[in-house]
Scaffold this motif. Structure first.
Motif, PDB file in Angstrom:
ATOM      1  N   VAL A  15       0.844  -1.188   0.000  1.00 39.08           N
ATOM      2  CA  VAL A  15       0.000   0.000   0.000  1.00 39.08           C
ATOM      3  C   VAL A  15       0.882   1.240   0.000  1.00 39.08           C
ATOM      4  O   VAL A  15       2.002   1.217   0.492  1.00 39.08           O
ATOM      5  CB  VAL A  15      -0.950   0.045   1.226  1.00 39.08           C
ATOM      6  CG1 VAL A  15      -1.948  -1.087   1.187  1.00 39.08           C
ATOM      7  CG2 VAL A  15      -0.185   0.018   2.521  1.00 39.08           C
ATOM      8  N   ASN A  16       0.355   2.301  -0.552  1.00 34.67           N
ATOM      9  CA  ASN A  16       1.060   3.575  -0.521  1.00 34.67           C
ATOM     10  C   ASN A  16       0.769   4.271   0.802  1.00 34.67           C
ATOM     11  O   ASN A  16      -0.364   4.244   1.279  1.00 34.67           O
ATOM     12  CB  ASN A  16       0.615   4.468  -1.679  1.00 34.67           C
ATOM     13  CG  ASN A  16       1.091   3.933  -3.012  1.00 34.67           C
ATOM     14  OD1 ASN A  16       2.177   3.385  -3.119  1.00 34.67           O
ATOM     15  ND2 ASN A  16       0.269   4.075  -4.027  1.00 34.67           N
ATOM     16  N   PRO A  17       1.773   4.900   1.389  1.00 32.84           N
ATOM     17  CA  PRO A  17       1.535   5.604   2.650  1.00 32.84           C
ATOM     18  C   PRO A  17       0.623   6.809   2.436  1.00 32.84           C
ATOM     19  O   PRO A  17       0.657   7.444   1.384  1.00 32.84           O
ATOM     20  CB  PRO A  17       2.928   6.039   3.088  1.00 32.84           C
ATOM     21  CG  PRO A  17       3.731   6.104   1.833  1.00 32.84           C
ATOM     22  CD  PRO A  17       3.157   5.053   0.932  1.00 32.84           C
ATOM     23  N   ASP A  18      -0.206   7.075   3.434  1.00 41.12           N
ATOM     24  CA  ASP A  18      -1.052   8.271   3.386  1.00 41.12           C
ATOM     25  C   ASP A  18      -0.912   9.095   4.666  1.00 41.12           C
ATOM     26  O   ASP A  18      -1.684  10.001   4.924  1.00 41.12           O
ATOM     27  CB  ASP A  18      -2.518   7.908   3.134  1.00 41.12           C
ATOM     28  CG  ASP A  18      -3.119   7.014   4.202  1.00 41.12           C
ATOM     29  OD1 ASP A  18      -2.403   6.653   5.159  1.00 41.12           O
ATOM     30  OD2 ASP A  18      -4.302   6.673   4.087  1.00 41.12           O
ATOM     31  N   LEU A  19       0.114   8.749   5.468  1.00 40.22           N
ATOM     32  CA  LEU A  19       0.327   9.408   6.746  1.00 40.22           C
ATOM     33  C   LEU A  19       1.828   9.613   6.969  1.00 40.22           C
ATOM     34  O   LEU A  19       2.620   8.703   6.735  1.00 40.22           O
ATOM     35  CB  LEU A  19      -0.246   8.542   7.875  1.00 40.22           C
ATOM     36  CG  LEU A  19      -0.226   9.108   9.282  1.00 40.22           C
ATOM     37  CD1 LEU A  19      -1.180  10.294   9.399  1.00 40.22           C
ATOM     38  CD2 LEU A  19      -0.620   8.028  10.284  1.00 40.22           C
ATOM     39  N   THR A  20       2.189  10.792   7.396  1.00 44.75           N
ATOM     40  CA  THR A  20       3.574  11.105   7.762  1.00 44.75           C
ATOM     41  C   THR A  20       3.638  11.208   9.279  1.00 44.75           C
ATOM     42  O   THR A  20       2.784  11.850   9.885  1.00 44.75           O
ATOM     43  CB  THR A  20       4.031  12.437   7.130  1.00 44.75           C
ATOM     44  OG1 THR A  20       3.865  12.355   5.716  1.00 44.75           O
ATOM     45  CG2 THR A  20       5.477  12.727   7.456  1.00 44.75           C
ATOM     46  N   VAL A  21       4.627  10.563   9.871  1.00 44.23           N
ATOM     47  CA  VAL A  21       4.805  10.594  11.325  1.00 44.23           C
ATOM     48  C   VAL A  21       6.223  11.078  11.611  1.00 44.23           C
ATOM     49  O   VAL A  21       7.196  10.458  11.188  1.00 44.23           O
ATOM     50  CB  VAL A  21       4.594   9.206  11.957  1.00 44.23           C
ATOM     51  CG1 VAL A  21       4.753   9.270  13.464  1.00 44.23           C
ATOM     52  CG2 VAL A  21       3.246   8.625  11.565  1.00 44.23           C
ATOM     53  N   ILE A  22       6.313  12.195  12.318  1.00 44.83           N
ATOM     54  CA  ILE A  22       7.619  12.712  12.710  1.00 44.83           C
ATOM     55  C   ILE A  22       7.764  12.530  14.215  1.00 44.83           C
ATOM     56  O   ILE A  22       6.959  13.041  14.989  1.00 44.83           O
ATOM     57  CB  ILE A  22       7.782  14.196  12.328  1.00 44.83           C
ATOM     58  CG1 ILE A  22       7.654  14.349  10.815  1.00 44.83           C
ATOM     59  CG2 ILE A  22       9.126  14.731  12.819  1.00 44.83           C
ATOM     60  CD1 ILE A  22       7.908  15.709  10.289  1.00 44.83           C
ATOM     61  N   GLY A  23       8.770  11.768  14.604  1.00 45.99           N
ATOM     62  CA  GLY A  23       9.092  11.577  16.016  1.00 45.99           C
ATOM     63  C   GLY A  23      10.190  12.546  16.405  1.00 45.99           C
ATOM     64  O   GLY A  23      11.147  12.737  15.649  1.00 45.99           O
ATOM     65  N   MET A  24      10.040  13.177  17.550  1.00 45.14           N
ATOM     66  CA  MET A  24      11.027  14.158  18.008  1.00 45.14           C
ATOM     67  C   MET A  24      11.356  13.928  19.472  1.00 45.14           C
ATOM     68  O   MET A  24      10.489  13.502  20.233  1.00 45.14           O
ATOM     69  CB  MET A  24      10.475  15.575  17.836  1.00 45.14           C
ATOM     70  CG  MET A  24      10.288  15.974  16.392  1.00 45.14           C
ATOM     71  SD  MET A  24       9.365  17.495  16.210  1.00 45.14           S
ATOM     72  CE  MET A  24       7.701  16.858  16.122  1.00 45.14           C
ATOM     73  N   THR A  25      12.591  14.232  19.836  1.00 47.95           N
ATOM     74  CA  THR A  25      13.003  14.157  21.232  1.00 47.95           C
ATOM     75  C   THR A  25      13.737  15.441  21.602  1.00 47.95           C
ATOM     76  O   THR A  25      14.655  15.869  20.898  1.00 47.95           O
ATOM     77  CB  THR A  25      13.924  12.948  21.489  1.00 47.95           C
ATOM     78  OG1 THR A  25      13.240  11.757  21.122  1.00 47.95           O
ATOM     79  CG2 THR A  25      14.323  12.872  22.952  1.00 47.95           C
ATOM     80  N   ARG A 121      16.026  16.235  18.227  1.00 48.09           N
ATOM     81  CA  ARG A 121      16.416  15.107  17.386  1.00 48.09           C
ATOM     82  C   ARG A 121      15.113  14.607  16.784  1.00 48.09           C
ATOM     83  O   ARG A 121      14.089  14.572  17.461  1.00 48.09           O
ATOM     84  CB  ARG A 121      17.054  14.004  18.225  1.00 48.09           C
ATOM     85  CG  ARG A 121      18.383  14.401  18.841  1.00 48.09           C
ATOM     86  CD  ARG A 121      19.052  13.232  19.573  1.00 48.09           C
ATOM     87  NE  ARG A 121      18.169  12.470  20.430  1.00 48.09           N
ATOM     88  CZ  ARG A 121      18.079  12.602  21.748  1.00 48.09           C
ATOM     89  NH1 ARG A 121      18.814  13.498  22.369  1.00 48.09           N
ATOM     90  NH2 ARG A 121      17.263  11.857  22.444  1.00 48.09           N
ATOM     91  N   PHE A 122      15.134  14.211  15.518  1.00 48.85           N
ATOM     92  CA  PHE A 122      13.877  13.771  14.918  1.00 48.85           C
ATOM     93  C   PHE A 122      14.090  12.640  13.926  1.00 48.85           C
ATOM     94  O   PHE A 122      15.190  12.417  13.427  1.00 48.85           O
ATOM     95  CB  PHE A 122      13.144  14.941  14.245  1.00 48.85           C
ATOM     96  CG  PHE A 122      13.831  15.519  13.046  1.00 48.85           C
ATOM     97  CD1 PHE A 122      13.543  15.048  11.776  1.00 48.85           C
ATOM     98  CD2 PHE A 122      14.758  16.526  13.189  1.00 48.85           C
ATOM     99  CE1 PHE A 122      14.176  15.578  10.673  1.00 48.85           C
ATOM    100  CE2 PHE A 122      15.395  17.067  12.090  1.00 48.85           C
ATOM    101  CZ  PHE A 122      15.098  16.585  10.821  1.00 48.85           C
ATOM    102  N   SER A 123      13.013  11.916  13.678  1.00 48.29           N
ATOM    103  CA  SER A 123      12.991  10.866  12.664  1.00 48.29           C
ATOM    104  C   SER A 123      11.692  11.000  11.889  1.00 48.29           C
ATOM    105  O   SER A 123      10.685  11.493  12.412  1.00 48.29           O
ATOM    106  CB  SER A 123      13.089   9.483  13.313  1.00 48.29           C
ATOM    107  OG  SER A 123      11.968   9.262  14.139  1.00 48.29           O
ATOM    108  N   ILE A 124      11.719  10.567  10.641  1.00 44.21           N
ATOM    109  CA  ILE A 124      10.551  10.654   9.774  1.00 44.21           C
ATOM    110  C   ILE A 124      10.110   9.247   9.417  1.00 44.21           C
ATOM    111  O   ILE A 124      10.928   8.416   9.017  1.00 44.21           O
ATOM    112  CB  ILE A 124      10.887  11.423   8.481  1.00 44.21           C
ATOM    113  CG1 ILE A 124      11.472  12.790   8.803  1.00 44.21           C
ATOM    114  CG2 ILE A 124       9.667  11.536   7.586  1.00 44.21           C
ATOM    115  CD1 ILE A 124      12.141  13.463   7.632  1.00 44.21           C
ATOM    116  N   GLY A 125       8.819   8.990   9.570  1.00 41.81           N
ATOM    117  CA  GLY A 125       8.254   7.709   9.186  1.00 41.81           C
ATOM    118  C   GLY A 125       6.999   7.913   8.359  1.00 41.81           C
ATOM    119  O   GLY A 125       6.394   8.984   8.388  1.00 41.81           O
TER     120      GLY A 125
END
Length: 163
Positions: A15-25, A121-125
Motif C-alpha cells: 500500500v502507498n503511505p497516506d500518513l507522515t509521522v515525525i518523532g522528536m526528542t 532530534r527527529f525521525s521521519i516515518g
C-alpha cells in the motif's frame, strides 16, 4: 482414519503511505531540577511556536514519553579510582506529529524544525491511516496463499482436498 495436512499461508500486501509521522526528542540537562524543567518547558514552547508557523495547532503535537532522571559521570579521583559524581538532572521529552502524506507539508515541517531554537532530534516515518484495512487485506492474501498451497499438496498426494 482421517488424514490431515496442515498448511500455512503467507500474506503480502503493498500500500502507498497516506500518513507522515515525525518523532522528536527534546533533551535538557542541568544540575538543578527546576532549571532542567524550565529548559525543557522552554524547548517545548519553542517547538510548538515553530509548528504553529507551519500551520499546526498546539494539540497536534503529542507526547509519547516524558522522562526525568539523575545523570552521573565517572570521574577519576587523586588516587586513580573512578567514582560516580552527580552531573545533574536529565529531562527527555519524546513527541510525535502526524499529518497527511504531503511532500510540500513535510518540507514546511522540516524547515520549521530546523529553524527552531529547541533543536530536537527527529525521525521521519510513513504509515497508513487505516491499519485495520491493511491487516484485513493481509489476512485475505494469507488465506488465498494457504488454499493454493493446500491444493498443490493434495494434487501431488493424489487425494481430494476436503473442507
Amino acid at each position: 482414519m482421517d488424514r490431515t495436512i496442515v498448511v500455512k499461508g503467507l500474506g503480502k500486501v503493498s500500500v502507498n503511505p497516506d500518513l507522515t509521522v515525525i518523532g522528536m526528542t527534546l533533551a535538557a540537562t542541568d544540575k538543578k531540577y527546576d532549571r532542567a524543567m524550565e529548559t525543557a518547558s522552554a524547548q517545548i514552547e519553542d517547538l510548538r511556536a515553530a509548528l504553529l508557523v507551519a500551520g499546526f495547532e498546539k494539540s497536534d503535537l503529542k507526547t509519547t514519553d516524558f522522562n526525568v532522571r539523575s545523570r552521573y559521570e565517572s570521574v577519576k579521583d587523586q588516587n586513580g579510582n573512578y567514582q560516580n559524581v552527580f552531573a545533574g538532572f536529565e529531562v527527555d521529552h519524546s513527541l510525535k506529529l502526524e499529518f497527511d502524506f504531503d511532500m510540500n507539508k513535510l518540507n514546511e515541517v522540516l524547515t520549521a524544525i530546523a529553524n527552531c531554537k529547541a533543536n530536537p532530534r527527529f525521525s521521519i516515518g510513513f504509515s497508513v491511516k487505516d491499519q485495520s484495512a491493511v491487516k484485513e487485506a493481509l489476512l485475505v492474501s494469507a488465506v488465498e496463499n494457504a488454499t493454493q498451497r493446500a491444493k498443490i499438496l493434495a494434487k501431488a498426494a493424489g487425494v481430494r482436498l476436503g473442507a
